[in-house]
Design a protein around this motif. Structure first.
Motif: not given
Lengths: 281, 412, 292
Positions: A236, A240-244, B37-38, B243, B263, C125
Motif C-alpha cells: 500500500d 498501512n498494512y490493510r491486508m496483513i 501501489t497496491g 486500526f 479493508a 509486522l
C-alpha cells in the motif's frame, strides 16, 4: 571422557533446540498468517496455526497479474541473481588473491583506503549512481542490477581475511618450482578458496535478491523488475498494512528461491568445507 | 603481454558494451507515473485500459513506482526519461512550482473546455492554482475520516452523537466510565491529521503571513483537547494498533482514511459507517484531506500533440473515473460524484452537501510538509502527556524554521 | 619479465578497481561534495562551504545539531547492544553445531538462517503482532502489561530482538564454515591433553578462526551503524525520539515530504562515515594485534 561428551551433547542440544524454537516460531506464525483471513488475524490473538486455512491471500496476489506478473519477476530475479553471483565469484577471487598474495607497492594501504571509502553510508549517492547508469545506457536493463554490486568491498575483505589464515608454504613452494601467478591462482589458491567463495556467492545472491530501493530507481518497466522491487508495488502507498495476510504471503513467496539455494549451498559448506584449510598444513 | 592485460579490461568493457539496450520511448505513448501501489494501482490500471480501449491517438502507459518522488529526482537530474504525466500529492505542488518543475496546464485547459474549476471539487482544483496559474488537474480527494462501529454505538447508546454530523470531544467524554474493560471510544490512527483538523475547527492556521506558526495557542489547544480524550482513558492505549483494534470491534470510532473502507469491509462481522472526524467544538467540523493530482513535469521533449493527447486522457478521467471510487477515494470530478452510481459508495457522504464538501480541508501552505512532519513526529508523545507541551511545541517550531531555512525554497 | 611482474597486479585487482572507481568512489565523492552544499536533489547544489558541518557540530540551538547528536547517541546505543549479540550468538550456535553427536545440523542451520531472508516490513509486522498487547504473546504468554513499542526499555528490546532474529544467520555461516575447517588433529591433541570443551574453544577454536572473526566484527559493526529499518517499522523512533537513529534523521532530511535538505543530510552521513571509519579501524587494529 565419553561422559563428558554426553553432557556436552545435551547442553548443545538444549541450546540449539531452544534457539531454534525461538527462531522458528515467528517464521511459522508469519507463514500461517498468510493463510489467515483479516478477520481471523485481528480477532483470534496469537495462535501458531490458523483456525481456518484459506488461500485467498495467495489467490489475491497471483490474480493481480496485470499489475503483478509474479512469475516473471521471479524469473528476472533468478537471472539477475545468477549472473551477479557468477561475476562476484570471478571478481572477488581475483581481487582477493591480488590483495593477499601479490606483492606490489602500497597494496595494504590501497586495500584499506578502498575499504574505508566503502564505509561511508550511501545516502545521496543514489543520484550520481543513477547518472552513471544512465550514461552507460543501462537504465531499464539488468546490467544496472548486476554490475554495480561487483564493486563492493565486503566480500573481498572476507576473502582476504580468509587468505591470511592460509600459510604461504603451498604457494611459496609452487613459486620456487617456477609457477607464475596464474598457475598459483588457478591450481592452488582457487581450490583453497572454494568454501569462502561459496559463502560469498550465497551472500551476494541473497543480497542481489533482496535489494529493493535500487531496482525501483533503475527500472521503469514493470515486466523487467526483480521480485522484491515488484512486490513493493503490491503494497500500500499509505504504508498501512490493510491486508496483513497478503503482505505475509508476498514475503513468503519472495524467500522461496533463496531458501532453495541455501539448501543447495549448505551441503558444500557443511561437508567439504575448510575455511581455514591451510591450518591443516 | 599487452594481450593479457587487455583481456580483463576487455571483459569489463564488453559487459559495458553488450547491453546498451535503450528502450526507445514511443513517440505515441504517454508515459504516466503514479505512486499508486497496491490495489489503487490496479484500479488506475483499469481506468487507463478503459481509456486505451477508446483507441486514442496517444495511448497511455501507466507505470506504478514504489518510490516515485526519489525516482523523479533521479530522472530530473539526468533530464532523460521524465514522464509525460504523473500523479503527485497536493503537498508537493508549492515546492515543485517554486523549483520550476511543473508545466502549466494552460494549453490543455484551453483545448478542453470542460476541464475547469466548476467541474471539480473546489479545494481539489485550487490546490493546483499558484498565483493564478493552473498546474494540476485533480483526480480525487483522499481524506482523514471517522469510521464508527454501529453495534458498539447502539450498545452504549451513543447513536445520538451522529445526529448533527459532528461528534464532539465533549460527547465522547460523556462515555467516560461507561465502557467495558478493553473497549475504547476512539483510536489514535492518523492522530497528526486529527490535530491538523482541530486547528481549523478552532479557527487557527499553521502559518502567519507566510511564516510557519506551530508554537501557537491554537496548536496548544488542539493538542490539549485531544489529550483530554486520552487522559480520560477513552483512547486506545499508546502503542497499540488502534486500526486493528477498531477492526476487532473494541473501538467505537476510528480516525483513519477514506482508503481504509475496503479493508474494514473485508472484516466479517464489522458493522461500520463513516462520518466526520471528531471536533473540539460543535460549531465546526473538518476532515484534513489531501489530493492526487495530475501534473506534467517540465520536459522539453513533450510535443504539443502529446500534450493534446494528455488533455484527452484527463477529460476521459473527468467523465469516467467512477472506477476510482472503488479505491475508497472521493472522486474530484463533479460529473462522477453527482452520478447515481457514486452515491452507493460510502465516501459519497462527504460530498452530499455543500457544508460537507467544505469540511474536506487541504492545507496549501508551501511549508506544510515540514509542519506535518513535525506534528506526526511528536503528536503521540504530546497527546499521551509523555513530554512537556510548551517545550515540545517550541522544539517543533524551531525544527520547521530550521528546515525552511535549509530547504531550497527558503534559501533563495 | 620484470615488466610482466609489474603488470600482473593490474590483472588481479584492476577490474575491481575500475568498478570501484565508477560505482563507489565517484558517487561517494559526489556525496561528500554535496555535504558542502545546499541541495534539494532536483536542481544544482549551491556551495555553502563548511556551513553544514558548523551547524551540525557546534550550533547547539539548531535542530540539526539536536538531531545529529540524538541520532548518533541512539545509533551508538544500538551498536553497543546489538553487535556483541550478533557475534556471540552465532558463534555459540556454530560451536554447538560442531558437536560430533548433534544431528540434523542442516535443518537447524536453515531454521536460524531463514529469518534473515524475510523482508524487513513483513518481519517487523510479524514481531509487532507478536508483541501486540491485544493479540500477541507478550500479554497472552508472558502476561506483560506494557505496550512494548512505546515503553522503554522494551522499545529497544523489540528492536534488538528483531535485529538478532534476522541478523545472526550470516555470521553463523561464516563461523560454521571457519570452524569446520579447523584441523581435527588439533582437537584430538586437545583431548589427549585432557582439555575440556571450554578450554578447547578458547585455546583451539577461537585462535583458529581469528581472521574471519575480525571480519565479522568490523562488518557487523559497520552494518549496525547503518540501521534504520527496524526502529522505523517497529517504534517509528519513539517514544520521545529515543529510538530515532541517525540514519532515520538523515533519510528524513533527504527523502522526507518537504523540499529535500540533501546537503545537510550528506554532511550528517559523512560524519557518520567518519565515526564508522574510526571505530572499525580501532577494532581492526586491536584485534589484529591480538591475533598476531
Amino acid at each position: 571422557m565419553s561422559k563428558n561428551m554426553t553432557i556436552s551433547k545435551y547442553i548443545s542440544y538444549l541450546f540449539l533446540i531452544s534457539i531454534c524454537a525461538a527462531w522458528a516460531i515467528p517464521v511459522i506464525f508469519g507463514l500461517t498468517t498468510s493463510f489467515r483471513s483479516q478477520t481471523e488475524v485481528i480477532n483470534s490473538g496469537f495462535r501458531l496455526l490458523p483456525l481456518e486455512w484459506i488461500m485467498d491471500n495467495y489467490r489475491a496476489i497471483l490474480d493481480n497479474t496485470s499489475t503483478a506478473p509474479i512469475v516473471r519477476w521471479l524469473g528476472n530475479s533468478l537471472y539477475i541473481a545468477i549472473l551477479h553471483t557468477f561475476f562476484v565469484v570471478v571478481v572477488i577471487s581475483l581481487t582477493g588473491y591480488g590483495y593477499s598474495r601479490m606483492k606490489f607497492r602500497g597494496r595494504d594501504t590501497m586495500f584499506f583506503v578502498l575499504l574505508g571509502i566503502s564505509f561511508f553510508p550511501p545516502v545521496v549517492n543514489l543520484i550520481p549512481s543513477y547518472k552513471i547508469i544512465d550514461a552507460l545506457g543501462w537504465v531499464n536493463t539488468s546490467w544496472a542490477m548486476i554490475v554495480p554490486g561487483l564493486a563492493g568491498m565486503g566480500n573481498i575483505f572476507l576473502v582476504r581475511q580468509f587468505m591470511l589464515g592460509i600459510p604461504h608454504e603451498l604457494d611459496e613452494s609452487a613459486r620456487v618450482d617456477g609457477a607464475g601467478d596464474f598457475r598459483i591462482y588457478f591450481s592452488i589458491i582457487l581450490p583453497l578458496m572454494k568454501p569462502v567463495l561459496i559463502v560469498c556467492a550465497l551472500f551476494s545472491f541473497v543480497g542481489s535478491w533482496n535489494d529493493f530501493l535500487w531496482p525501483v530507481i533503475v527500472y521503469t518497466d514493470v515486466d523487467k523488475m526483480p521480485i522484491t522491487a515488484g512486490l513493493l508495488l503490491l503494497q500500500d502507498i499509505y504504508g498501512n498494512y490493510r491486508m496483513i495476510g497478503q503482505l505475509m504471503g508476498s514475503a513468503m513467496l519472495a524467500i522461496i528461491p533463496t531458501l532453495l539455494l541455501f539448501f543447495f549451498a549448505q551441503k558444500y559448506f557443511i561437508q567439504s568445507i575448510n575455511l581455514n584449510s591451510g591450518i591443516k598444513g | 603481454m599487452k594481450k593479457k592485460l587487455a583481456l580483463p579490461l576487455a571483459l569489463v568493457f564488453l559487459a559495458v558494451a553488450v547491453l546498451s539496450g535503450c528502450s526507445g520511448e514511443d513517440k505515441n505513448t504517454i508515459t504516466f507515473w503514479t505512486p499508486l501501489t497496491g490495489e489503487d494501482g490496479a484500479y488506475m490500471n483499469q481506468l487507463v485500459e478503459n481509456y486505451n480501449a477508446t483507441n486514442p491517438e496517444f495511448k497511455v502507459k501507466h507505470i506504478v513506482t514504489a518510490d516515485m518522488y526519489t525516482k523523479l529526482s533521479t530522472v530530473l537530474n539526468t533530464g532523460k526519461g521524465v514522464p509525460d504525466l504523473a500523479i503527485i500529492h497536493a503537498d508537493r505542488v508549492p515546492g515543485y512550482v517554486e523549483q520550476g518543475l511543473l508545466e502549466e496546464m494552460t494549453t490543455i485547459l484551453a483545448a478542453q473546455p470542460e476541464i475547469k474549476e466548476e467541474n471539480y471539487l473546489p479545494q481539489a482544483w485550487a490546490t493546483g492554482t499558484v498565483d493564478g496559474t493552473q498546474y494540476t488537474v485533480p483526480l480525487d480527494i483522499h481524506s482523514n475520516v471517522m469510521y464508527y462501529n454501529k453495534d458498539l454505538l447502539a450498545k452504549y447508546g451513543a447513536e445520538s452523537f451522529l445526529d448533527d454530523n459532528v461528534v464532539t470531544i465533549d460527547e465522547m467524554l460523556s462515555l467516560k466510565g461507561k465502557l467495558e474493560t478493553g473497549h475504547y471510544v476512539v483510536n489514535d490512527a492518523l492522530i497528526g491529521w486529527v490535530i491538523l483538523a482541530q486547528i481549523q475547527n478552532l479557527g487557527g492556521d499553521i502559518q502567519e503571513n507566510g511564516k510557519p506558526a506551530v508554537n501557537t495557542p491554537v496548536m496548544k489547544q488542539a493538542f490539549e483537547e485531544i489529550k483530554k480524550v486520552a487522559d480520560a482513558g477513552l483512547m486506545t492505549p499508546f502503542g497499540e494498533d488502534g486500526f486493528l483494534q477498531f477492526q476487532s470491534g473494541n473501538v467505537l470510532f476510528s480516525t483513519d482514511g477514506t482508503w481504509s473502507s475496503t479493508a474494514h469491509a473485508s472484516v466479517e462481522g464489522l458493522n461500520f459507517g463513516v462520518t466526520n472526524v471528531y471536533s473540539a467544538t460543535p460549531e465546526k467540523y473538518t476532515n484534513r484531506a489531501s489530493s492526487h493530482l495530475f501534473a506534467m513535469l517540465t520536459n522539453k521533449d513533450r510535443s504539443d500533440e502529446k500534450e493534446a493527447g494528455i488533455g484527452n486522457f484527463l477529460e476521459f478521467i473527468r467523465q469516467n473515473s467512477l472506477e476510482w471510487a472503488k479505491a475508497g477515494q472521493i472522486v474530484a470530478s463533479k460529473e462522477v460524484i453527482e452520478s447515481p452510481e457514486y452515491k452507493e459508495y460510502m465516501q459519497s457522504f462527504f460530498t452530499s452537501n455543500e457544508e460537507q464538501i467544505k469540511s474536506l480541508y487541504i492545507y496549501t501552505y508551501e511549508h506544510y510538509p515540514y509542519i506535518q512532519e513535525a506534528i506526526d513526529q511528536n503528536a503521540a508523545d504530546l497527546v499521551r502527556g509523555n513530554v512537556d507541551m510548551d517545550e515540545t511545541l517550541a522544539k517543533m517550531q524551531k525544527q520547521v524554521e530550521d528546515k525552511i531555512a535549509q530547504g531550497s525554497s527558503g534559501a533563495q | 619479465m620484470a615488466m610482466k611482474r609489474k603488470l600482473m597486479p593490474a590483472f588481479f585487482v584492476g577490474p575491481h578497481l575500475i568498478l570501484f572507481i565508477v560505482f563507489v568512489l565517484i558517487p561517494t565523492v559526489y556525496g561528500i561534495y554535496a555535504s558542502f552544499t545546499q541541495w534539494n536533489l532536483n536542481s544544482d547544489p549551491v556551495w555553502t562551504g563548511l556551513d553544514n558541518y558548523r551547524t551540525i557540530l557546534f550550533d547547539s540551538e539548531s535542530t540539526f545539531y539536536r538531531q545529529f547528536w540524538n541520532g548518533l547517541k541512539n545509533t551508538l546505543l544500538f551498536v553497543a547492544l546489538s553487535v556483541p549479540l550478533l557475534i556471540i550468538i552465532p558463534l555459540m550456535v556454530a560451536v554447538a553445531l560442531e558437536h560430533k553427536k548433534v544431528k540434523m545440523k542442516g535443518t537447524i542451520q536453515a531454521i536460524i538462517y531463514v529469518p534473515g531472508l524475510i523482508s524487513i516490513s513483513a518481519a517487523a509486522l510479524i514481531w509487532s503482532l507478536i508483541f501486540n498487547k491485544q493479540l500477541g504473546v507478550s500479554s497472552n504468554v508472558f502476561g506483560s502489561d506494557a505496550v512494548w513499542s512505546t515503553t522503554q526499555p522494551y522499545a529497544w528490546m523489540i528492536i534488538i530482538i528483531l535485529t538478532i532474529w534476522g541478523g545472526v544467520g550470516g555470521n553463523m555461516i561464516i563461523y560454521r564454515a571457519s570452524i569446520n575447517g579447523v584441523s581435527k588433529d588439533l582437537y584430538e591433541a586437545g583431548d589427549i591433553d585432557g582439555a575440556g570443551p571450554i578450554r578447547k574453544f578458547f585455546s583451539i577454536t577461537l585462535p583458529s578462526i581469528r581472521f574471519p572473526l575480525i571480519y565479522t566484527f568490523v562488518m557487523t559493526t559497520a552494518g549496525a551503524f547503518n540501521v534504520f529499518g527496524q526502529p522505523l517499522m517497529l517504534t517509528d523512533g519513539g517514544p520521545r525520539e529515543s529510538t530515532t537513529v541517525l540514519m532515520m534523521y538523515i533519510r528524513q532530511l533527504a527523502f522526507g515530504h518537504g523540499d529535500s535538505i540533501a546537503g545537510m543530510a550528506s554532511a550528517m552521513a559523512v560524519l557518520l562515515g567518519v565515526v564508522i571509519l574510526v571505530i572499525s579501524a580501532l577494532q581492526y587494529y586491536v584485534m589484529n594485534r591480538n591475533a598476531n
